[in-house]
Design a protein around this motif. Structure first.
Motif, PDB file in Angstrom:
ATOM      1  N   TYR A   5       0.865  -1.195   0.000  1.00  0.00           N
ATOM      2  CA  TYR A   5       0.000   0.000   0.000  1.00  0.00           C
ATOM      3  C   TYR A   5       0.897   1.240   0.000  1.00  0.00           C
ATOM      4  CZ  TYR A   5      -5.144  -0.305   0.584  1.00  0.00           C
ATOM      5  OH  TYR A   5      -6.491  -0.402   0.377  1.00  0.00           O
ATOM      6  N   GLU A  10      -3.246   3.365   5.769  1.00  0.00           N
ATOM      7  CA  GLU A  10      -4.603   3.430   5.217  1.00  0.00           C
ATOM      8  C   GLU A  10      -5.283   2.061   5.219  1.00  0.00           C
ATOM      9  OE1 GLU A  10      -4.767   6.521   1.717  1.00  0.00           O
ATOM     10  OE2 GLU A  10      -5.196   4.520   0.938  1.00  0.00           O
ATOM     11  N   LEU A  11      -4.488   1.007   5.202  1.00  0.00           N
ATOM     12  CA  LEU A  11      -5.036  -0.351   5.084  1.00  0.00           C
ATOM     13  C   LEU A  11      -5.802  -0.742   6.343  1.00  0.00           C
ATOM     14  CD1 LEU A  11      -5.041  -3.033   3.368  1.00  0.00           C
ATOM     15  CD2 LEU A  11      -3.077  -3.719   4.769  1.00  0.00           C
ATOM     16  N   GLY A  12      -6.994  -1.301   6.173  1.00  0.00           N
ATOM     17  CA  GLY A  12      -7.787  -1.760   7.313  1.00  0.00           C
ATOM     18  C   GLY A  12      -7.039  -2.824   8.104  1.00  0.00           C
ATOM     19  N   ASP A  14      -8.197  -5.071   9.853  1.00  0.00           N
ATOM     20  CA  ASP A  14      -8.853  -6.376   9.691  1.00  0.00           C
ATOM     21  C   ASP A  14      -8.298  -7.108   8.465  1.00  0.00           C
ATOM     22  OD1 ASP A  14     -10.050  -4.292   8.190  1.00  0.00           O
ATOM     23  OD2 ASP A  14     -11.921  -5.399   7.969  1.00  0.00           O
ATOM     24  N   ARG A  15      -7.998  -6.357   7.412  1.00  0.00           N
ATOM     25  CA  ARG A  15      -7.450  -6.994   6.209  1.00  0.00           C
ATOM     26  C   ARG A  15      -6.031  -7.498   6.468  1.00  0.00           C
ATOM     27  NH1 ARG A  15      -8.056  -2.650   1.606  1.00  0.00           N
ATOM     28  NH2 ARG A  15      -7.358  -4.360   0.263  1.00  0.00           N
ATOM     29  N   SER A  36     -12.875 -11.631   1.641  1.00  0.00           N
ATOM     30  CA  SER A  36     -13.689 -11.482   2.846  1.00  0.00           C
ATOM     31  C   SER A  36     -15.063 -10.936   2.459  1.00  0.00           C
ATOM     32  CB  SER A  36     -12.983 -10.536   3.827  1.00  0.00           C
ATOM     33  OG  SER A  36     -13.835 -10.292   4.922  1.00  0.00           O
ATOM     34  N   GLY A  38     -17.717  -9.597   3.934  1.00  0.00           N
ATOM     35  CA  GLY A  38     -18.267  -8.923   5.111  1.00  0.00           C
ATOM     36  C   GLY A  38     -19.242  -7.837   4.699  1.00  0.00           C
ATOM     37  N   ILE A  57     -11.849  -3.387  -2.916  1.00  0.00           N
ATOM     38  CA  ILE A  57     -12.935  -3.172  -1.944  1.00  0.00           C
ATOM     39  C   ILE A  57     -14.185  -2.852  -2.757  1.00  0.00           C
ATOM     40  CG2 ILE A  57     -13.813  -1.769  -0.036  1.00  0.00           C
ATOM     41  CD1 ILE A  57     -10.888  -0.885   0.523  1.00  0.00           C
TER      42      ILE A  57
HETATM   43  C1  LIG Z   1     -12.635  -2.342   3.656  1.00  0.00           C
HETATM   44  C2  LIG Z   1     -13.230  -2.497   5.046  1.00  0.00           C
HETATM   45  C3  LIG Z   1     -14.427  -1.585   5.186  1.00  0.00           C
HETATM   46  C4  LIG Z   1     -13.684  -3.964   5.196  1.00  0.00           C
HETATM   47  O1  LIG Z   1     -14.331  -4.109   6.444  1.00  0.00           O
HETATM   48  P1  LIG Z   1     -15.503  -5.202   6.674  1.00  0.00           P
HETATM   49  O2  LIG Z   1     -16.522  -5.002   5.644  1.00  0.00           O
HETATM   50  O3  LIG Z   1     -14.862  -6.556   6.548  1.00  0.00           O
HETATM   51  O4  LIG Z   1     -15.990  -4.937   8.060  1.00  0.00           O
HETATM   52  C5  LIG Z   1     -12.167  -2.177   6.149  1.00  0.00           C
HETATM   53  O5  LIG Z   1     -11.088  -3.032   6.014  1.00  0.00           O
HETATM   54  C6  LIG Z   1     -11.683  -0.742   6.058  1.00  0.00           C
HETATM   55  O6  LIG Z   1     -12.335   0.152   6.494  1.00  0.00           O
HETATM   56  N1  LIG Z   1     -10.478  -0.546   5.448  1.00  0.00           N
HETATM   57  C7  LIG Z   1      -9.843   0.722   5.327  1.00  0.00           C
HETATM   58  C8  LIG Z   1      -9.477   1.053   3.918  1.00  0.00           C
HETATM   59  C9  LIG Z   1      -8.551   0.057   3.256  1.00  0.00           C
HETATM   60  O7  LIG Z   1      -8.348  -1.073   3.735  1.00  0.00           O
HETATM   61  O8  LIG Z   1      -7.978   0.434   2.220  1.00  0.00           O
END
Ligand SMILES: CC(C)(COP(=O)(O)O)[C@@H](O)C(=O)NCCC(=O)O
Ligand SMILES: Nc1ncnc2c1ncn2[C@@H]1O[C@H](COP(=O)(O)OP(=O)(O)O)[C@@H](O)[C@H]1O
Length: 178
Positions: A5, A10-12, A14-15, A36, A38, A57
Motif C-alpha cells: 500500500y 490506510e489499510l484496514g 482487519d485486512r 472477505s 463482510g 474493496i
Molecule cells: C474495507 C473495510 C471496510 C472492510 O471491512 P468489513 O466489511 O470486513 O468490516 C475495512 O477493512 C476498512 O475500512 N479498510 C480501510 C481502507 C482500506 O483497507 O484500504
C-alpha cells in the motif's frame, strides 16, 4: 509480510490481520488470495514472497441487496436463494440475486486471472465472512473453469472461520512481551 500500500496506515487492520491469519495455515509457496465477504467484500493478494500486493474493496452482498431496494422505486430487497444461477434470469428477484452473485464473482475472478497472468501461478483462494455462503458454489465453479483452461487443474477454495483472530493471535505470540 511486506505491505505494498502506498500509505500502509490506510489499510484496514482487519485486512492485514486476516492475511497474517491465512499465512499461519499455509506455506507460502504460491500466491494466495483472501476474499472477505463482510459488510464490504475485500479481495487481497499475497505473492509467493510474502508481499501483500494490494486488493479490491466493493459493496458486500447485503449492501448490494439493500442499496438496490433503497435506491430504486420498484426493486425489492431480494433474497439470495442459494440455488443455481440462471444465465438469463426471468423475474425481478432472480435478476437481482443473480446479478449480485455475478458482480461478486466477476470482480473476484478478474483479480484471480490478473494474479495468474502476472505471477504465472494459480492463486490459492481463502474465503471468510458471514455472507460467503451465497457466493461460494458459483465462485468455485468459475475458479475451476479458469484454472483448468489455463492448465492449472482444479483448485478447492479454502474456508476460514476467523482469519482476523488467527492473525491477532500470531501477532500477540510474536510480540516481545508474549
Ligand atoms: C474495507 C473495510 C471496510 C472492510 O471491512 P468489513 O466489511 O470486513 O468490516 C475495512 O477493512 C476498512 O475500512 N479498510 C480501510 C481502507 C482500506 O483497507 O484500504
Ligand atoms: N448466516 C448468515 N447468512 C447470510 N449472511 C450473513 C450471515 N451472517 C452474516 N451475514 C452477512 O455478512 C455480513 C457481515 O459479515 P461479517 O463477516 O460479520 O462482516 P464484518 O467484518 O463486516 O462485520 C453482513 O452483510 C451480513 O448480512
Amino acid at each position: 509480510m511486506k505491505n505494498c500500500y502506498l500509505n500502509p496506515a490506510e489499510l484496514g487492520p482487519d485486512r492485514w490481520l486476516g492475511m497474517l491469519g491465512v499465512l499461519t495455515r499455509q506455506p507460502i509457496d504460491r500466491p494466495l488470495m483472501l476474499v472477505s465477504f463482510g459488510t464490504a467484500t475485500t479481495v487481497d493478494t499475497i505473492d509467493d514472497h510474502e508481499t501483500f500486493l494490494g486488493g479490491l474493496i466493493f459493496p458486500g452482498v447485503s449492501m448490494m441487496q439493500t442499496s438496490l431496494g433503497a435506491g430504486t422505486a420498484r426493486l425489492p430487497i431480494a433474497p439470495m436463494p442459494g440455488q443455481m444461477w440462471p444465465p438469463f434470469p426471468q423475474g425481478t428477484q432472480a435478476a437481482i440475486a443473480t446479478g449480485i452473485v455475478a458482480a461478486q464473482t466477476g470482480a473476484i475472478m478478474r483479480q484471480w486471472q490478473q494474479v495468474a497472468e502476472h505471477l504465472g501461478q494459480a492463486p490459492l483462494v481463502f474465503v471468510t465472512g458471514g455472507a460467503r455462503a451465497a457466493i461460494l458454489p458459483e465462485l468455485q465453479a468459475r475458479i475451476d473453469a479458469f484454472s483448468v483452461d489455463m492448465g492449472f487443474g482444479t483448485i478447492p477454495i479454502i474456508e476460514c472461520e476467523s482469519p482476523v483472530l488467527d492473525g491477532l493471535r500470531a501477532v500477540a505470540q510474536h510480540s516481545p512481551d508474549a
